[in-house]
Design a protein around this motif. Structure first.
Motif, short mmCIF file in Angstrom:
data_model
loop_
_atom_site.label_atom_id
_atom_site.label_comp_id
_atom_site.label_asym_id
_atom_site.label_seq_id
_atom_site.Cartn_x
_atom_site.Cartn_y
_atom_site.Cartn_z
N THR A 32 0.85 -1.19 0.00
CA THR A 32 0.00 0.00 0.00
C THR A 32 0.89 1.24 0.00
O THR A 32 1.51 1.56 1.01
N ALA A 77 -2.29 1.18 8.30
CA ALA A 77 -2.91 0.14 7.48
C ALA A 77 -3.50 -0.97 8.32
O ALA A 77 -4.46 -1.62 7.92
N ARG A 83 -6.96 -2.15 5.94
CA ARG A 83 -7.74 -1.33 5.00
C ARG A 83 -7.79 -1.94 3.61
O ARG A 83 -8.79 -1.81 2.90
N THR A 84 -6.66 -2.57 3.22
CA THR A 84 -6.57 -3.15 1.88
C THR A 84 -5.91 -4.51 1.98
O THR A 84 -5.18 -4.80 2.94
N GLN A 118 -3.21 -7.15 1.71
CA GLN A 118 -1.78 -6.91 1.80
C GLN A 118 -1.09 -8.06 2.52
O GLN A 118 -1.74 -8.89 3.17
N GLU A 167 -8.78 -7.71 2.81
CA GLU A 167 -9.35 -6.45 3.27
C GLU A 167 -10.43 -6.69 4.31
O GLU A 167 -11.30 -7.55 4.14
#
Length: 342
Positions: free
Chosen positions: A271, A279, A301-302, A304, A327
């Protein structure tokens, strides 16, 4: 006098890899003295032995027929789709979202074992950011029912570390239910299985007194299985989900992901412009103190890579796992049986 009543038979296993053998056992009664077996795509294709051994070399789903006789009377038992010879091993990374199927029953890629009640089935309009998932309609079922969803082989023979992740959605029916989901693995193509995770759904899910169906992304949690050890790095690795109903609610599985993963000294988020602390949030660990298995619960959040480590008070790292986090909410179950007290 005893006369032939019925033809019956069993097999020592019904889901095998190509080239494996099956031991069939005659269970016919009474006074049986003759047997005529027919094995579709088996070797041999027919047999007159009472308890034959048959080899299956070609992936597929095959019927078996037995005609038993007492010399005067004949009886026939035919079991359609009885032997499941799984496909050749898939390679990793593997992602199973169930989108390519119209059913889970009678397909080569998955085996559904359903002794009673509702078994695993394909559900539409329920997936995590997709249209399909696998589900157990457990709401209102008898407690104690056990159902299984069994994979076809995956080739892990060239790997050094592997993670199996999947996403599940579940709600408790009340505060007294006791649903469980177990993840088991095999390095013998299903002849023997070992439990790798037991998820007590009564401790991880919210309560909903009506029948549950996931409707939002927040209904789903990602679970990472990190304790697939080197003895399972074989070319016919298989895994299965075993659901034990405890009077609770429905459960859904989606986005099963098997991938190679190794330790890293740095956290790789993927990210740009977002720090690690921004994050990853909502971190909690339990139980504390811990004996056999620690649950690490966090949000990202995403999607990863996240490196989860355990270290002692001196700073020595005692365990390290690299996770491909999804996520939203993620759960990592870490085996702590080999850690010294402290």
């Amino acid at each position: 006098n005893l006369y032939l009543c019925t033809a019956q038979f069993s097999a020592d296993k019904t889901s095998i890899c190509a080239g494996d053998q099956v031991q069939f056992t005659d269970m016919s009664y009474n006074s049986v003295n003759g047997w005529t077996w027919t094995f579709t795509n088996g070797n041999p294709p027919t047999s007159s032995a009472q308890n034959p051994v048959v080899v299956y070399n070609t992936p597929g789903i095959y019927e078996v027929k037995l005609e038993a006789t007492d010399g005067s009377n004949n009886a026939i038992e035919t079991k359609i789709g009885f032997i499941h010879v799984v496909p050749d091993a898939a390679s990793i990374p593997l992602l199973e979202g169930f989108e390519s199927y119209s059913t889970l029953n009678g397909i080569q890629e998955w085996g559904v074992i359903n002794p009673s009640g509702n078994g695993f089935e394909l559900a539409t309009s329920t997936g995590l950011n997709s249209s399909k998932s696998a589900r157990i309609m457990n709401f209102g079922q008898t407690a104690g029912d056990i159902d299984e969803l069994v994979s076809s082989p995956v080739d892990l023979s060239n790997e050094s570390q592997v993670t199996l992740s999947f996403r599940y959605a579940h709600k408790r029916r009340n505060t007294n239910d006791d649903d469980k989901l177990r993840v088991l693995v095999t390095n013998t193509c299903g002849e023997s299985w070992a439990i790798r995770k037991t998820l007590l759904l009564s401790t991880t899910s919210a309560v909903q007194g009506t029948t549950f169906t996931p409707t939002t992304e927040s209904d789903w949690t990602t679970l990472h299985v990190t304790n697939i050890t080197s003895s399972y790095f074989v070319d016919n690795f298989r895994y299965k989900f075993t659901f034990e109903g405890g009077g609770g609610n429905n459960m859904f599985i989606d986005n099963i992901n098997i991938y190679a993963g190794g330790p890293s000294d740095d956290i790789v988020t993927g990210t740009a412009g977002v720090s690690e602390l921004e994050a990853i949030n909502g971190l909690s660990v339990y139980p504390n103190p811990v004996d056999e298995e620690l649950t690490v619960d966090f949000n990202v959040r995403t999607a990863q890579e996240v490196l989860v480590t355990i270290q002692d008070v001196s700073g020595k790292i005692t365990q390290r796992n690299l996770i491909n986090a999804n996520e939203g909410s993620n759960l990592v179950l870490m085996n702590t049986q080999n850690l010294a007290p402290g």
